[in-house]
Design a protein around this motif. Structure first.
Motif, PDB file in Angstrom:
ATOM      1  N   GLY A 316       0.825  -1.212   0.000  1.00  0.00           N
ATOM      2  CA  GLY A 316       0.000   0.000   0.000  1.00  0.00           C
ATOM      3  C   GLY A 316       0.856   1.257   0.000  1.00  0.00           C
ATOM      4  N   VAL A 317       0.339   2.300   0.638  1.00  0.00           N
ATOM      5  CA  VAL A 317       0.957   3.625   0.559  1.00  0.00           C
ATOM      6  C   VAL A 317       1.737   3.946   1.831  1.00  0.00           C
ATOM      7  CG1 VAL A 317       0.394   6.100   0.540  1.00  0.00           C
ATOM      8  CG2 VAL A 317      -0.807   4.517  -1.001  1.00  0.00           C
ATOM      9  N   GLU A 318       2.912   4.524   1.642  1.00  0.00           N
ATOM     10  CA  GLU A 318       3.684   5.059   2.769  1.00  0.00           C
ATOM     11  C   GLU A 318       3.913   6.546   2.491  1.00  0.00           C
ATOM     12  OE1 GLU A 318       7.998   4.301   4.975  1.00  0.00           O
ATOM     13  OE2 GLU A 318       7.788   3.963   2.821  1.00  0.00           O
ATOM     14  N   LEU A 319       3.340   7.401   3.357  1.00  0.00           N
ATOM     15  CA  LEU A 319       3.482   8.845   3.159  1.00  0.00           C
ATOM     16  C   LEU A 319       4.654   9.348   3.982  1.00  0.00           C
ATOM     17  CD1 LEU A 319      -0.129  10.362   3.179  1.00  0.00           C
ATOM     18  CD2 LEU A 319       1.514  10.396   1.294  1.00  0.00           C
ATOM     19  N   THR A 320       5.714   9.708   3.287  1.00  0.00           N
ATOM     20  CA  THR A 320       6.905  10.224   3.970  1.00  0.00           C
ATOM     21  C   THR A 320       7.752  10.964   2.940  1.00  0.00           C
ATOM     22  OG1 THR A 320       8.722   9.622   5.467  1.00  0.00           O
ATOM     23  CG2 THR A 320       8.279   8.097   3.679  1.00  0.00           C
ATOM     24  N   ASP A 321       8.935  11.400   3.345  1.00  0.00           N
ATOM     25  CA  ASP A 321       9.812  12.073   2.390  1.00  0.00           C
ATOM     26  C   ASP A 321      10.218  11.100   1.292  1.00  0.00           C
ATOM     27  OD1 ASP A 321      10.199  14.753   3.614  1.00  0.00           O
ATOM     28  OD2 ASP A 321      10.895  13.525   5.288  1.00  0.00           O
ATOM     29  N   ARG A 322      10.364  11.640   0.102  1.00  0.00           N
ATOM     30  CA  ARG A 322      10.662  10.759  -1.037  1.00  0.00           C
ATOM     31  C   ARG A 322      11.896   9.900  -0.806  1.00  0.00           C
ATOM     32  NH1 ARG A 322      12.248  14.216  -5.744  1.00  0.00           N
ATOM     33  NH2 ARG A 322      14.174  14.227  -4.557  1.00  0.00           N
ATOM     34  N   ASP A 323      12.927  10.506  -0.202  1.00  0.00           N
ATOM     35  CA  ASP A 323      14.205   9.806  -0.091  1.00  0.00           C
ATOM     36  C   ASP A 323      14.483   9.263   1.311  1.00  0.00           C
ATOM     37  OD1 ASP A 323      14.593  10.481  -2.789  1.00  0.00           O
ATOM     38  OD2 ASP A 323      15.401  12.438  -2.224  1.00  0.00           O
ATOM     39  N   ALA A 324      13.473   9.233   2.169  1.00  0.00           N
ATOM     40  CA  ALA A 324      13.669   8.682   3.521  1.00  0.00           C
ATOM     41  C   ALA A 324      14.054   7.202   3.408  1.00  0.00           C
ATOM     42  CB  ALA A 324      12.387   8.830   4.328  1.00  0.00           C
ATOM     43  N   PRO A 325      14.784   6.671   4.414  1.00  0.00           N
ATOM     44  CA  PRO A 325      15.170   5.253   4.345  1.00  0.00           C
ATOM     45  C   PRO A 325      13.939   4.333   4.206  1.00  0.00           C
ATOM     46  CG  PRO A 325      16.247   6.363   6.191  1.00  0.00           C
ATOM     47  CD  PRO A 325      15.275   7.337   5.617  1.00  0.00           C
ATOM     48  N   SER A 326      14.159   3.209   3.570  1.00  0.00           N
ATOM     49  CA  SER A 326      13.048   2.265   3.363  1.00  0.00           C
ATOM     50  C   SER A 326      12.583   1.664   4.677  1.00  0.00           C
ATOM     51  CB  SER A 326      13.505   1.115   2.456  1.00  0.00           C
ATOM     52  OG  SER A 326      13.811   1.594   1.182  1.00  0.00           O
ATOM     53  N   SER A 327      11.287   1.379   4.735  1.00  0.00           N
ATOM     54  CA  SER A 327      10.740   0.609   5.858  1.00  0.00           C
ATOM     55  C   SER A 327       9.920  -0.516   5.236  1.00  0.00           C
ATOM     56  CB  SER A 327       9.842   1.485   6.717  1.00  0.00           C
ATOM     57  OG  SER A 327       8.925   0.659   7.396  1.00  0.00           O
ATOM     58  N   PHE A 328      10.288  -1.745   5.530  1.00  0.00           N
ATOM     59  CA  PHE A 328       9.617  -2.865   4.860  1.00  0.00           C
ATOM     60  C   PHE A 328       8.438  -3.408   5.660  1.00  0.00           C
ATOM     61  CE2 PHE A 328      14.043  -2.870   3.243  1.00  0.00           C
ATOM     62  CZ  PHE A 328      13.736  -2.496   1.943  1.00  0.00           C
ATOM     63  N   ALA A 329       7.978  -2.604   6.652  1.00  0.00           N
ATOM     64  CA  ALA A 329       6.916  -3.079   7.534  1.00  0.00           C
ATOM     65  C   ALA A 329       5.660  -3.504   6.763  1.00  0.00           C
ATOM     66  CB  ALA A 329       6.566  -1.994   8.548  1.00  0.00           C
ATOM     67  N   GLN A 330       5.274  -2.696   5.768  1.00  0.00           N
ATOM     68  CA  GLN A 330       4.040  -3.038   5.040  1.00  0.00           C
ATOM     69  C   GLN A 330       4.201  -4.321   4.221  1.00  0.00           C
ATOM     70  OE1 GLN A 330       4.094   1.109   3.902  1.00  0.00           O
ATOM     71  NE2 GLN A 330       1.868   1.052   3.693  1.00  0.00           N
ATOM     72  N   LEU A 331       5.371  -4.447   3.576  1.00  0.00           N
ATOM     73  CA  LEU A 331       5.613  -5.684   2.804  1.00  0.00           C
ATOM     74  C   LEU A 331       5.617  -6.891   3.746  1.00  0.00           C
ATOM     75  CD1 LEU A 331       8.434  -5.340   0.103  1.00  0.00           C
ATOM     76  CD2 LEU A 331       6.047  -5.955  -0.249  1.00  0.00           C
ATOM     77  N   ASP A 332       6.302  -6.738   4.893  1.00  0.00           N
ATOM     78  CA  ASP A 332       6.378  -7.853   5.852  1.00  0.00           C
ATOM     79  C   ASP A 332       4.990  -8.257   6.332  1.00  0.00           C
ATOM     80  OD1 ASP A 332       9.072  -7.740   5.586  1.00  0.00           O
ATOM     81  OD2 ASP A 332       9.448  -6.674   7.476  1.00  0.00           O
ATOM     82  N   GLN A 333       4.106  -7.262   6.407  1.00  0.00           N
ATOM     83  CA  GLN A 333       2.741  -7.516   6.853  1.00  0.00           C
ATOM     84  C   GLN A 333       1.932  -8.305   5.806  1.00  0.00           C
ATOM     85  OE1 GLN A 333       1.316  -3.671   7.986  1.00  0.00           O
ATOM     86  NE2 GLN A 333      -0.523  -4.431   8.973  1.00  0.00           N
ATOM     87  N   VAL A 334       2.143  -7.977   4.515  1.00  0.00           N
ATOM     88  CA  VAL A 334       1.254  -8.548   3.499  1.00  0.00           C
ATOM     89  C   VAL A 334       1.782  -9.829   2.835  1.00  0.00           C
ATOM     90  CG1 VAL A 334       0.177  -6.317   3.050  1.00  0.00           C
ATOM     91  CG2 VAL A 334       2.067  -7.056   1.576  1.00  0.00           C
ATOM     92  N   VAL A 335       3.093 -10.024   2.842  1.00  0.00           N
ATOM     93  CA  VAL A 335       3.609 -11.218   2.143  1.00  0.00           C
ATOM     94  C   VAL A 335       3.008 -12.515   2.721  1.00  0.00           C
ATOM     95  CG1 VAL A 335       5.690 -12.590   1.669  1.00  0.00           C
ATOM     96  CG2 VAL A 335       5.656 -10.135   1.147  1.00  0.00           C
ATOM     97  N   PRO A 336       2.933 -12.670   4.072  1.00  0.00           N
ATOM     98  CA  PRO A 336       2.296 -13.892   4.588  1.00  0.00           C
ATOM     99  C   PRO A 336       0.828 -14.025   4.154  1.00  0.00           C
ATOM    100  CG  PRO A 336       3.455 -12.703   6.335  1.00  0.00           C
ATOM    101  CD  PRO A 336       3.446 -11.816   5.150  1.00  0.00           C
ATOM    102  N   LEU A 337       0.140 -12.878   4.034  1.00  0.00           N
ATOM    103  CA  LEU A 337      -1.257 -12.927   3.569  1.00  0.00           C
ATOM    104  C   LEU A 337      -1.321 -13.422   2.127  1.00  0.00           C
ATOM    105  CD1 LEU A 337      -2.739  -9.545   4.905  1.00  0.00           C
ATOM    106  CD2 LEU A 337      -3.255 -11.853   5.709  1.00  0.00           C
TER     107      LEU A 337
END
Ligand SMILES: Cc1cc2nc3c(=O)[nH]c(=O)nc-3n(C[C@H](O)[C@H](O)[C@H](O)COP(=O)(O)OP(=O)(O)OC[C@H]3O[C@@H](n4cnc5c(N)ncnc54)[C@H](O)[C@@H]3O)c2cc1C
Length: 418
Positions: A316-337
């Motif tokens: 989904g969407v992550e609203l932050t600065d364009r070049d902020a470090p990556s956060s894989f929390a959303q991917l980690d959440q959805v891959v098992p689903l």
């Protein structure tokens, strides 16, 4: 223009070789203009590479539609897979957030849906024509796009279908059995489905953009791989300053996707562009369990697309600065689903991150910069830029040539914000 210039010259310089820039360059060249397309990377290597590859007939309702309000409480927790937001970014960009939310009303939905419907219709026609011309027709699948709900969300599906029907966009409401018949390899986790039957998808959006870029060079266009440093007014035209030289042109097209605002700032344009960042990761498919089409898990807030290199799961969407470090929390959440829907193997390559460039009304800017002749803006195509790139670029080439675009471009005028 001064006489001691030793750089290159063209009628048109297009900045950015994503789907939008490649399309603008190709159609300007088709009009007999000399065109140089500039990018620091190969064509189709950024946002236009990592997307879900959906050529969506039905994405006429932007994210900031009235249903956003009922979803807000769950998004405020900052734990939902659909939306993560950086509080610091939100405070610094409160103006964008307020304007984005102010567009999520019933009265602001129809005009934007009508505008997007025109843009999408024109663009899908071009994609279907160009993909054949570019000898990449094997990449397109006319199998539609399935949005699916785990809960008994018939009401939500019917509401979406009603809006599509109003615009003449075909879709089919499906129950669990019909979903299984359509996608025999997935587990029966979905109770309700809405199949967008006129939507297509491709198995490698980056490769499609590269094929369109070859069509451009094949028609006599030139590609220059270089960092773009500045665009400077120069007599009757423009000087584009590159890391390794300069190009002069009468017309300059800014098609830099999420980077578009940067080079416009020194010219006095403060573009209210935000970055709806998104991630993907690809997984080795099980050949006995293949997907026939992209599936959007409406409640899980992810997409699964069958791609050339495997099953691409996008977040989904992550609203932050364009070049902020990556956060894989959303991917980690959805891959098992996703694994609970279709069987797939280990990850192929690293996770990818991109940024959907979005203006507060979720409509792109397509047209002239208000205070500079020969400066054209073509960016802000949010979640549907791979779909809408060809018509966005074609409209700009038409405007440069003094003719009408293939759809009503008035709602996309940059002057609404600049
Ligand atoms: C996770 C995700 C999923 C998506 N799924 C879909 C989908 O299924 N269907 C759909 O239609 N859309 C989708 N989108 C949206 C779509 O990918 C974008 O809207 C679209 O690719 C934007 O294209 P663009 O040409 O404007 O930008 P880009 O493709 O980003 O191109 C901009 C180019 O500018 C170049 N550039 C920037 N600055 C400079 C500089 N200073 N010097 C030189 N070069 C520079 C970059 O290298 C880049 O190549 C998705 C987006 C994301 C993030």
């Amino acid at each position: 223009m001064s006489n001691n210039f030793t750089g290159k010259q063209a009628d048109v310089v297009v900045l950015g070789a994503g789907i939008v820039g490649v399309s603008a360059a190709y159609t300007a060249r088709q009009r007999g203009l000399s065109v140089i397309l500039v990018d620091r990377r190969e064509p189709g290597s950024e946002t236009s590479y990592g997307n879900a590859g959906i050529l969506s007939s039905g994405s006429i309702s932007p994210l900031n539609n009235p249903s956003l309000w009922s979803a807000l409480p769950k998004y405020l927790t900052n734990r939902h897979a659909a939306l993560r937001w950086n509080p610091g970014w939100s405070i610094r960009n409160a103006d964008w957030v307020i304007r984005f939310l102010a567009n999520a009303t019933a009265s602001r939905l129809r005009p934007r849906a009508t505008a997007l419907h025109g843009l999408i219709g024109a663009s899908l026609k071009l994609h279907r024509e160009w993909i054949v011309k570019a000898e990449a027709a094997q990449r397109i699948r006319e199998t539609g796009w399935l949005k699916a709900w785990r809960s008994d969300a018939v009401g939500a599906a019917k509401q979406e279908q009603a809006l599509l029907t109003e615009y003449g966009i075909e879709s089919r409401l499906l129950d669990r059995q019909a979903i299984s018949a359509l996608e025999p390899s997935i587990l029966p986790v979905y109770k309700v489905g809405l199949l967008h039957t006129q939507t297509a998808s491709v198995d490698s959006p980056g490769a499609v953009v590269k094929a369109y870029a070859r069509m451009f060079t094949g028609s006599g266009g030139e590609i220059r791989q270089s960092e773009i440093k500045a665009i400077v007014p120069d007599g009757e035209g423009w000087r584009v300053v590159l890391g390794d030289g300069e190009i002069r042109a009468r017309d300059v097209v800014v098609a830099l996707g999420p980077w578009s605002a940067d080079l416009l700032r020194p010219l006095g344009y403060r573009v209210p562009l935000a970055y709806e960042r998104g991630y993907h990761r690809e997984f080795k498919p099980n050949p006995a369990r293949s997907l026939q089409r992209p599936i959007h898990d409406a409640e899980g807030s992810f997409l699964m697309s069958p791609m050339e290199n495997g099953i691409r799961v996008t977040s989904g969407v992550e609203l932050t600065d364009r070049d902020a470090p990556s956060s894989f929390a959303q991917l980690d959440q959805v891959v098992p689903l996703a694994r609970g829907v279709v069987e797939f193997g280990e990850a192929v390559g690293d996770p990818w991150r991109g940024a959907r460039p979005t203006l507060p009304d979720s409509l792109p800017m397509i047209g002239p910069a208000p205070r500079h002749a020969g400066l054209w803006l073509a960016f802000g195509n949010q979640h549907i830029g791979f779909t809408t790139g060809p018509a966005t670029g074609t409209a700009i080439a038409a405007m440069i040539g003094g003719t009408a675009p293939p759809f009503d471009a008035t709602p996309f005028a940059p002057s609404r914000y600049l």
